[in-house]
Design an enzyme around this catalytic site. Structure first.
Site, PDB file in Angstrom:
ATOM      1  N   ARG A   1      -4.416  12.104   2.621  1.00 61.10           N
ATOM      2  CA  ARG A   1      -5.486  11.901   3.594  1.00 61.10           C
ATOM      3  C   ARG A   1      -4.883  11.390   4.903  1.00 61.10           C
ATOM      4  O   ARG A   1      -4.431  10.250   5.002  1.00 61.10           O
ATOM      5  CB  ARG A   1      -6.491  10.889   3.043  1.00 61.10           C
ATOM      6  CG  ARG A   1      -7.744  10.723   3.893  1.00 61.10           C
ATOM      7  CD  ARG A   1      -8.731   9.839   3.132  1.00 61.10           C
ATOM      8  NE  ARG A   1      -9.995   9.764   3.817  1.00 61.10           N
ATOM      9  CZ  ARG A   1     -10.398   8.698   4.520  1.00 61.10           C
ATOM     10  NH1 ARG A   1      -9.597   7.642   4.644  1.00 61.10           N
ATOM     11  NH2 ARG A   1     -11.588   8.681   5.094  1.00 61.10           N
TER      12      ARG A   1
ATOM     13  N   HIS B   1      18.254   7.227  15.968  1.00 61.29           N
ATOM     14  CA  HIS B   1      18.311   7.747  17.332  1.00 61.29           C
ATOM     15  C   HIS B   1      18.344   6.632  18.379  1.00 61.29           C
ATOM     16  O   HIS B   1      18.665   6.882  19.532  1.00 61.29           O
ATOM     17  CB  HIS B   1      17.132   8.691  17.601  1.00 61.29           C
ATOM     18  CG  HIS B   1      15.794   8.043  17.504  1.00 61.29           C
ATOM     19  ND1 HIS B   1      15.235   7.679  16.300  1.00 61.29           N
ATOM     20  CD2 HIS B   1      14.894   7.690  18.458  1.00 61.29           C
ATOM     21  CE1 HIS B   1      14.047   7.129  16.514  1.00 61.29           C
ATOM     22  NE2 HIS B   1      13.818   7.120  17.812  1.00 61.29           N
TER      23      HIS B   1
ATOM     24  N   HIS C   1       4.668  -4.932   7.605  1.00 58.75           N
ATOM     25  CA  HIS C   1       4.373  -3.785   6.743  1.00 58.75           C
ATOM     26  C   HIS C   1       4.751  -4.172   5.316  1.00 58.75           C
ATOM     27  O   HIS C   1       5.735  -4.885   5.092  1.00 58.75           O
ATOM     28  CB  HIS C   1       5.210  -2.573   7.181  1.00 58.75           C
ATOM     29  CG  HIS C   1       5.414  -1.557   6.103  1.00 58.75           C
ATOM     30  ND1 HIS C   1       6.566  -1.521   5.331  1.00 58.75           N
ATOM     31  CD2 HIS C   1       4.619  -0.550   5.662  1.00 58.75           C
ATOM     32  CE1 HIS C   1       6.465  -0.531   4.463  1.00 58.75           C
ATOM     33  NE2 HIS C   1       5.304   0.079   4.639  1.00 58.75           N
TER      34      HIS C   1
ATOM     35  N   ASN D   1       4.401  -2.549   1.007  1.00 57.66           N
ATOM     36  CA  ASN D   1       4.051  -1.393   0.189  1.00 57.66           C
ATOM     37  C   ASN D   1       4.521  -1.646  -1.234  1.00 57.66           C
ATOM     38  O   ASN D   1       5.620  -2.151  -1.441  1.00 57.66           O
ATOM     39  CB  ASN D   1       4.741  -0.148   0.779  1.00 57.66           C
ATOM     40  CG  ASN D   1       4.647   1.065  -0.101  1.00 57.66           C
ATOM     41  OD1 ASN D   1       5.412   1.222  -1.049  1.00 57.66           O
ATOM     42  ND2 ASN D   1       3.722   1.930   0.210  1.00 57.66           N
TER      43      ASN D   1
ATOM     44  N   SER E   1      -0.461   0.345   0.590  1.00 58.08           N
ATOM     45  CA  SER E   1       0.363   0.285   1.793  1.00 58.08           C
ATOM     46  C   SER E   1      -0.423  -0.464   2.854  1.00 58.08           C
ATOM     47  O   SER E   1      -1.616  -0.204   3.050  1.00 58.08           O
ATOM     48  CB  SER E   1       0.705   1.694   2.281  1.00 58.08           C
ATOM     49  OG  SER E   1       1.551   1.636   3.412  1.00 58.08           O
TER      50      SER E   1
ATOM     51  N   ARG F   1       4.269   0.637  -5.061  1.00 61.84           N
ATOM     52  CA  ARG F   1       3.854   1.957  -5.512  1.00 61.84           C
ATOM     53  C   ARG F   1       4.443   2.291  -6.889  1.00 61.84           C
ATOM     54  O   ARG F   1       5.445   1.700  -7.318  1.00 61.84           O
ATOM     55  CB  ARG F   1       4.281   3.021  -4.501  1.00 61.84           C
ATOM     56  CG  ARG F   1       5.776   3.033  -4.226  1.00 61.84           C
ATOM     57  CD  ARG F   1       6.150   3.874  -3.019  1.00 61.84           C
ATOM     58  NE  ARG F   1       7.590   3.868  -2.789  1.00 61.84           N
ATOM     59  CZ  ARG F   1       8.218   2.984  -2.038  1.00 61.84           C
ATOM     60  NH1 ARG F   1       7.548   2.023  -1.430  1.00 61.84           N
ATOM     61  NH2 ARG F   1       9.533   3.042  -1.879  1.00 61.84           N
TER      62      ARG F   1
END
Length: 299
Positions: free
Chosen positions: A259, A174, A105, A107, A91, A109
C-alpha cells in the site's frame, strides 16, 4: 508463528501511539484500517500530523502475502526465489517540528517463505535509529545505552554486531555520509530458534519508547530560529534520498504491491534542497556532519 507475532505487533503499535500521542497537545494519531482488494494484505496505519510536537509521524502495521518474493528480497538471498511468502511488521517514523528534537525510525518484522516439499524459511528483522539535526552527545549516549540494554540478555557481542550493521546500512553512498547516529539494525535472524529470536525482536521493539521519549522530553521545549528550522528542512532532504534510493524496506513494499500511502508515510511533509548549501565553518550545523555523523563508539 504468525498469530503470535501479529498479536505482539498490534500491542506494540498501540503502546507507542498512546505513549507519544500523550505528549502532543495539538494532535493525536488517526487510525486507518485497510485491506487490499485481492485479499493479500491488510493493516492499520496510525498517523499524526500538524501537531505541537510532531509535524508528521506514522506507526504502521501491515501483513502481506504473495506467490513470489520481490527482487529486493531475492537479490541477497537467491534461495528465496520461487517461494510464496508472508511478511508482517511495524514500521514507524517521527518527524518533529522542533529542529532540536531528532527524527527517528524503528521497525520490527517477521517473514516466512514456503515452497511445496521444502522446509519453510523464516526470519526476523528490525531495529531503531536516530537522525538528529543538531547533535547532543548525551542524547547519543542515552540512545545507545538503551540499545545495548535491549541486546544484553542475548549475548555480549550482540549490541556491537547490530550497531555496526546499523552504521553500515544507514549510509548514503552518493553523499558519503551517515544518515544519523545509528542504533540497531538486524535482519535474517533465525539462528537460535523461533522463541529466542522472537524474544529478541520483542526486546528491540519494547525498548524503543525508553530510548526516544527522554530525548523528546528534554528537547521539545527548546526555542529555535528560522535559520535552524531551514537547516532542519535541508537535512530532511538526506532522509528522503535514503528512503527513496537505498532503503530495502521501501523497495520491498513497492515491489510487492504494498500500500503506497502507508509505505511512503515515512517521508516528511516539508523538505528543502539547495544547490551548494552554505554551512559556516565551526558552527553547530557543521559539527553535525564533522562529528555526530561519523560512526563512533558512543558508550
Amino acid at each position: 508463528m504468525i498469530e503470535q507475532v501479529e498479536k505482539y505487533l498490534l500491542s506494540l503499535q498501540n503502546d507507542i501511539c498512546e505513549e507519544f500521542g500523550a505528549l502532543d497537545s495539538k494532535s493525536n494519531f488517526d487510525k486507518d484500517v485497510w485491506q487490499r482488494n485481492d485479499g493479500r494484505g491488510r493493516g492499520i496505519t496510525r498517523v499524526i500530523s500538524d501537531g505541537s510536537l510532531f509535524e508528521k509521524g506514522g506507526v504502521n502495521f501491515s501483513i502481506i502475502s504473495g506467490e513470489k518474493m520481490p527482487k529486493s528480497a531475492t537479490e541477497l538471498r537467491p534461495e528465496l526465489e520461487g517461494r510464496k511468502y508472508t511478511a508482517l511488521g511495524i514500521s514507524l517514523v517521527f518527524h518533529p517540528q522542533n529542529p532540536f528534537v531528532p527524527t527517528t525510525h524503528a521497525n520490527v518484522r517477521f517473514f516466512i517463505a514456503e515452497e511445496k516439499g521444502k522446509e519453510p524459511l523464516w526470519w526476523f528483522g528490525g531495529g531503531f535509529d536516530l537522525t538528529p539535526f543538531y547533535g547532543f552527545e548525551e542524547d547519543a549516549i542515552h540512545w545507545h545505552t538503551v540499545a545495548r540494554n535491549a541486546c544484553k540478555p542475548f549475548g555480549k557481542s550482540v549490541y556491537e554486531k547490530y550497531k555496526k550493521w546499523c552504521d553500515d546500512y544507514f549510509y548514503l553512498n552518493h553523499r558519503d555520509e551517515q544518515r544519523g547516529v545509528g542504533g540497531l539494525f538486524f535482519d535474517d535472524l533465525n539462528e537460535e530458534g523461533f522463541d529466542t529470536c522472537f524474544e529478541f525482536m520483542k526486546s528491540v521493539g519494547s525498548h524503543f519508547c525508553e530510548a526516544y521519549k527522554p530525548i523528546v522530553l528534554k528537547r521539545q521545549g527548546m526555542s529555535f530560529t528560522e535559520k535552524q528550522r531551514e537547516f532542519q528542512l535541508f537535512r530532511r532532504g538526506r532522509y528522503v534520498e535514503f528512503n527513496l534510493i537505498q532503503d530495502r524496506g521501501t523497495l520491498f513494499g513497492l515491489q510487492s504491491g504494498g500500500r503506497t500511502e502507508s509505505i511512503l508515510m515515512s517521508l516528511p511533509p516539508l523538505v528543502k534542497w539547495a544547490y551548494q548549501y552554505n554551512i559556516e565553518p565551526n558552527s553547530e550545523e557543521e559539527k553535525l556532519t564533522s562529528y555526530f555523523l561519523k560512526p563512533r563508539n558512543w558508550i
